[in-house]
Design an enzyme around this catalytic site. Sequence first.
Site, PDB file in Angstrom:
ATOM      1  CE  LYS A  15     -18.404  17.805   4.245  1.00 13.10           C
ATOM      2  NZ  LYS A  15     -17.922  19.177   4.271  1.00 13.10           N
ATOM      3  NE  ARG A  33     -18.503  25.623   7.203  1.00 15.03           N
ATOM      4  CZ  ARG A  33     -18.442  24.448   6.578  1.00 15.03           C
ATOM      5  NH1 ARG A  33     -19.510  23.724   6.418  1.00 15.03           N
ATOM      6  NH2 ARG A  33     -17.285  24.010   6.104  1.00 15.03           N
TER       7      ARG A  33
HETATM    8  C1  LIG Z   1     -17.689  19.583   3.030  1.00 17.75           C
HETATM    9  C2  LIG Z   1     -16.619  20.498   2.644  1.00 17.75           C
HETATM   10  C3  LIG Z   1     -16.177  20.509   1.319  1.00 17.75           C
HETATM   11  C4  LIG Z   1     -16.817  19.672   0.230  1.00 17.75           C
HETATM   12  O1  LIG Z   1     -18.092  20.150  -0.077  1.00 17.75           O
HETATM   13  P1  LIG Z   1     -18.947  19.564  -1.312  1.00 17.75           P
HETATM   14  O2  LIG Z   1     -20.082  20.495  -1.454  1.00 17.75           O
HETATM   15  O3  LIG Z   1     -19.361  18.192  -0.921  1.00 17.75           O
HETATM   16  O4  LIG Z   1     -18.057  19.549  -2.497  1.00 17.75           O
HETATM   17  C5  LIG Z   1     -15.122  21.364   1.008  1.00 17.75           C
HETATM   18  N1  LIG Z   1     -14.551  22.145   1.955  1.00 17.75           N
HETATM   19  C6  LIG Z   1     -14.960  22.155   3.223  1.00 17.75           C
HETATM   20  C7  LIG Z   1     -14.289  23.046   4.198  1.00 17.75           C
HETATM   21  C8  LIG Z   1     -16.007  21.330   3.617  1.00 17.75           C
HETATM   22  O5  LIG Z   1     -16.413  21.345   4.896  1.00 17.75           O
END
Ligand SMILES: *Cc1c(COP(=O)(O)O)cnc(C)c1O
Length: 357
Positions: free
Chosen positions: A36, A133
């Site tokens: 992302k 969250r």
């Molecule tokens: C963005 C995200 C991740 C990855 O997070 P990082 O800190 O970049 O490893 C994993 N799970 C969810 C639900 C996310 O939104």
Amino acid sequence: MKNPKININLKKLIANTKEVVNLAAEEGIEVVGVTKSVCANLEVAKALLKGGVVGLADSRINNLAYLRENLKLDQVPLMLLRIPMLSEIEQVVKYADVSLNSELGIIRALDEFAKEYEVIHEIILMVDVGDRREGVMPDDVMQVVEEVLQLDNIKLIGLGTNLACFGGVLPSDENMKVLVELKERINNELDQKLKIISGGNSSSLPRLKERGLPPEVNQLRVGETILLGRNVINREPFPNTFQDTFLLEAEIIELKEKPAQPKGKIGQNAFGEEEIITKSGVRKRGILAVGRQDIVLKGLAPVARGVKIESASSDHLIVDLTDYRKNITVGDSLKFELNYAALLRAMTSPYVNIDII
Ligand SMILES: *Cc1c(COP(=O)(O)O)cnc(C)c1O
């Protein structure tokens, strides 16, 4: 390639991926690679797969659709990270093999479309173990699972949680135990064996390294530590990884000796901030053709010594080059390491080009 640009070093990216994938494998954990923050860049996605991730995950369904259509690899499982919008359910069923979910109404809508498309849509039920969250509260999980098990075209494959995102809550024995116990209850009381506990994101890797995750956790969804080589709990370099996988390059459009102090009556700048300038005397100042549309000011770190970032407007980055010892002139460019926020902004800015090296 035109400036500004992001140089992506694929060799370093693959090396970072292998490091994380191998560490996780030692604990029986699979790694899903998160795209992302790079807007699902295809070369990055391929590098993650080369490094051994078992699937790709993104928070935007558009990005998954892009990967599905361009990767030409049908067998790569794609995961939707952000819990789906009711208004995008059809695309979720079409483009995601598995989605993370926390709302029964949405899961029912997924079931409807999955029926229509004659597919089984897999879900991981998110549990809020403390970060506040997304996620079902632990006390409500059994009831939600019971309902989900009634749905013919939804397959509940596991439980998951997300940490260190909103509340900054770190993985711990207590919050991991909540997931493990729920998995056991689902097995004992509802006779459902869940194959996955998706224990978190990059923030779980320091614990993983200390062998501090329960054996039931068998999946992590990892973006930042692979992409930027950082321990996300303190932003120190993660052992045996590169931090300069992505470098921003921006070009000098003005280079002049200027008084450090502004002249005239001072008000707010374009961003509603009042700059307090403590420097005095004449400084060597450069303006680079990149701005807040493309980067996050606090997320840049100059690679060269003697370059100091002063400020940025929408389209200009102002640097102090008084202590920069090398020859430099208009038309030259300077390089910067990026933090997660700056990477995200740069990779999603239509004005920043991408140069694969
Ligand atoms: C963005 C995200 C991740 C990855 O997070 P990082 O800190 O970049 O490893 C994993 N799970 C969810 C639900 C996310 O939104």
